[in-house]
Design an enzyme around this catalytic site. Structure first.
Site, PDB file in Angstrom:
ATOM      1  N   THR A 112      -3.831   1.295  -8.117  1.00 54.75           N
ATOM      2  CA  THR A 112      -4.091   2.430  -7.231  1.00 54.75           C
ATOM      3  C   THR A 112      -2.736   3.014  -6.874  1.00 54.75           C
ATOM      4  O   THR A 112      -1.964   2.418  -6.119  1.00 54.75           O
ATOM      5  CB  THR A 112      -4.859   2.003  -5.974  1.00 54.75           C
ATOM      6  OG1 THR A 112      -6.158   1.528  -6.359  1.00 54.75           O
ATOM      7  CG2 THR A 112      -5.036   3.173  -5.021  1.00 54.75           C
ATOM      8  N   LYS A 187     -10.056   8.002  -6.892  1.00 56.86           N
ATOM      9  CA  LYS A 187      -9.939   6.791  -6.076  1.00 56.86           C
ATOM     10  C   LYS A 187      -9.603   7.151  -4.629  1.00 56.86           C
ATOM     11  O   LYS A 187     -10.065   6.505  -3.688  1.00 56.86           O
ATOM     12  CB  LYS A 187      -8.857   5.870  -6.660  1.00 56.86           C
ATOM     13  CG  LYS A 187      -8.615   4.587  -5.857  1.00 56.86           C
ATOM     14  CD  LYS A 187      -9.846   3.685  -5.792  1.00 56.86           C
ATOM     15  CE  LYS A 187      -9.616   2.450  -4.927  1.00 56.86           C
ATOM     16  NZ  LYS A 187      -8.757   1.437  -5.569  1.00 56.86           N
ATOM     17  N   LYS A 255      -1.748   1.317   2.373  1.00 53.78           N
ATOM     18  CA  LYS A 255      -1.024   1.894   1.239  1.00 53.78           C
ATOM     19  C   LYS A 255      -1.845   2.989   0.590  1.00 53.78           C
ATOM     20  O   LYS A 255      -1.339   4.085   0.306  1.00 53.78           O
ATOM     21  CB  LYS A 255      -0.701   0.787   0.222  1.00 53.78           C
ATOM     22  CG  LYS A 255       0.173   1.222  -0.950  1.00 53.78           C
ATOM     23  CD  LYS A 255      -0.592   1.556  -2.222  1.00 53.78           C
ATOM     24  CE  LYS A 255      -1.262   0.377  -2.859  1.00 53.78           C
ATOM     25  NZ  LYS A 255      -1.871   0.714  -4.163  1.00 53.78           N
TER      26      LYS A 255
END
Length: 302
Positions: A112, A187, A255
Site C-alpha cells: 500500500t 485502495k 500510514k
C-alpha cells in the site's frame, strides 16, 4: 516463527518461476500460497532470518541475497513491503529487482503505497522493457493466510492478464481498475470506507454499553439488517471483548490515511470525516496502541 497458510483449492494455473520480495505478516503467507500452488518461488527479505525460516518451512523454495538475485530468471516478481521508500529500495538501483529481471517480466507490487510511486516505478520498468502493476490488497492478515485477498490493480491490461492467474493463488478477486496508480487510488477509497465504518461501529458499541445493553445480542440482531458490515461481523464481537491483538495495526492505518489525505490535497477532494478519524487514530497511538488492531478506536471512547 512459522508462516500460517490455510488449506485452499487453487485455480488451475501452469507452474511459473516467481520471486517474492518482503516476508512480513502479509507477504509471507502470500508467498506461501504461491509455493503451495505449485510455483517455483525465490524469496528475498531485508531481515534474512525470516527468509531462511520461510524456506525451511516451504520445501522447494530458495532464498536470495538481493532483490535482483531473487528476480533473476523469474517470470513474475511480486513484492509486499512497508512504504514508498522501502519499495524503491527493492525495485531500483544495482541490487533492485529491475536490474535482475529478464525483458518482458511483470513486476506486481502489493504494497500500500502512493499513486505517485506506482507511476514512477511503472515508468522505470517500461524504460527497461519490463512491466509494472500496482496491486494493493484488502483482507488483512487473515485474508492473506486464507488466500482470499481482494487485489486492486493499475497498469497495462496485457501485463495484468499475464499476472492475474498466478496472483489468484492468494486471492479471491484480482481486478484491473485503470492505468498505473489506479490500484493505489482504489485502495485509498477502501481505507476511507473502512475508517468511517470502524469509527461508527466503535461509537455504536460504546453507546450501547453505556446504555446497559447486551452488545453481543444487539450486534447479532442488527447484523441481520441494514447496519451489517464486515467490520461488524468480524470486529464487533472482539471490540465488545476489549480484544485488539490481531488484524490490521493502527500504525499501518495511519500510514495509509496519510497517503489518502496527501492525495486529497492534490486532487481537491474534501475528506472532513477521514481527517478527523485520522486524528482519532493519533489519539490511540498516544495511548500506546500503535500496534493494536484498528478497531481499537473504541478505546478512546471509554
Amino acid at each position: 516463527m512459522s508462516t500460517t497458510v490455510a488449506t485452499k483449492t487453487y485455480e488451475p494455473c501452469p507452474p511459473r518461476t516467481v520471486a517474492f520480495l518482503g516476508l512480513g505478516v502479509m507477504g509471507a503467507p502470500m508467498a506461501g500460497h504461491l509455493a503451495r500452488a505449485g510455483h517455483t518461488v525465490t524469496v528475498y527479505n531485508r531481515t534474512a532470518a525470516k527468509a531462511t525460516a520461510f524456506c525451511a518451512q516451504f520445501a522447494g523454495t530458495r532464498q536470495a541475497a538481493t532483490p535482483a538475485a531473487a528476480a533473476a530468471g523469474a517470470d513474475f516478481v511480486f513484492s509486499c513491503v512497508g512504504n514508498d521508500d522501502d519499495l524503491r529500495q527493492v525495485v531500483l538501483g544495482d541490487t533492485g529487482a529491475l536490474a535482475g529481471m529478464k525483458p518482458g517480466t511483470v513486476f506486481v507490487d502489493h504494497t500500500t503505497a502512493s499513486a505517485d510511486v506506482a507511476r514512477e516505478l511503472a515508468a522505470a520498468a517500461q524504460a527497461r522493457g519490463l512491466h509494472f502493476v500496482d496491486a494493493p490488497v484488502s483482507g488483512g492478515e487473515a485474508g492473506a493466510q486464507n488466500g482470499v485477498l481482494t487485489v486492486m490493480c493499475g497498469g497495462e491490461a496485457a501485463a495484468f492478464e499475464q499476472a492475474r492467474p498466478v496472483a489468484m493463488a492468494f486471492a479471491r478477486a484480482v481486478t484491473l481498475l485503470g492505468p498505473s496508480g489506479a490500484g493505489q487510488l482504489s485502495k485509498m477509497v477502501n481505507q476511507i470506507c473502512v475508517a468511517s465504518v470502524v469509527q461508527g461501529l466503535a461509537e455504536a458499541i460504546a453507546f450501547g454499553q453505556r446504555a446497559g445493553l447486551d452488545m453481543n445480542q444487539v450486534l447479532a440482531v442488527i447484523g441481520k439488517g441494514a447496519a451489517q458490515s464486515w467490520q461488524m461481523d468480524n470486529r464487533g464481537p472482539t471490540m465488545v471483548q476489549d480484544r485488539f491483538d490481531f488484524g490490521f495495526a493502527v500504525d499501518w492505518m495511519r500510514k495509509d490515511l496519510g497517503l489518502v489525505l496527501g492525495e486529497a490535497q492534490r486532487n481537491g477532494a474534501r475528506l472532513p470525516v477521514t481527517a478527523l478519524i485520522d486524528q482519532f487514530y493519533a489519539d490511540v497511538q498516544a495511548m500506546g496502541g500503535g500496534r493494536w488492531d484498528t478497531s481499537a478506536l473504541i478505546k478512546r471512547l471509554k
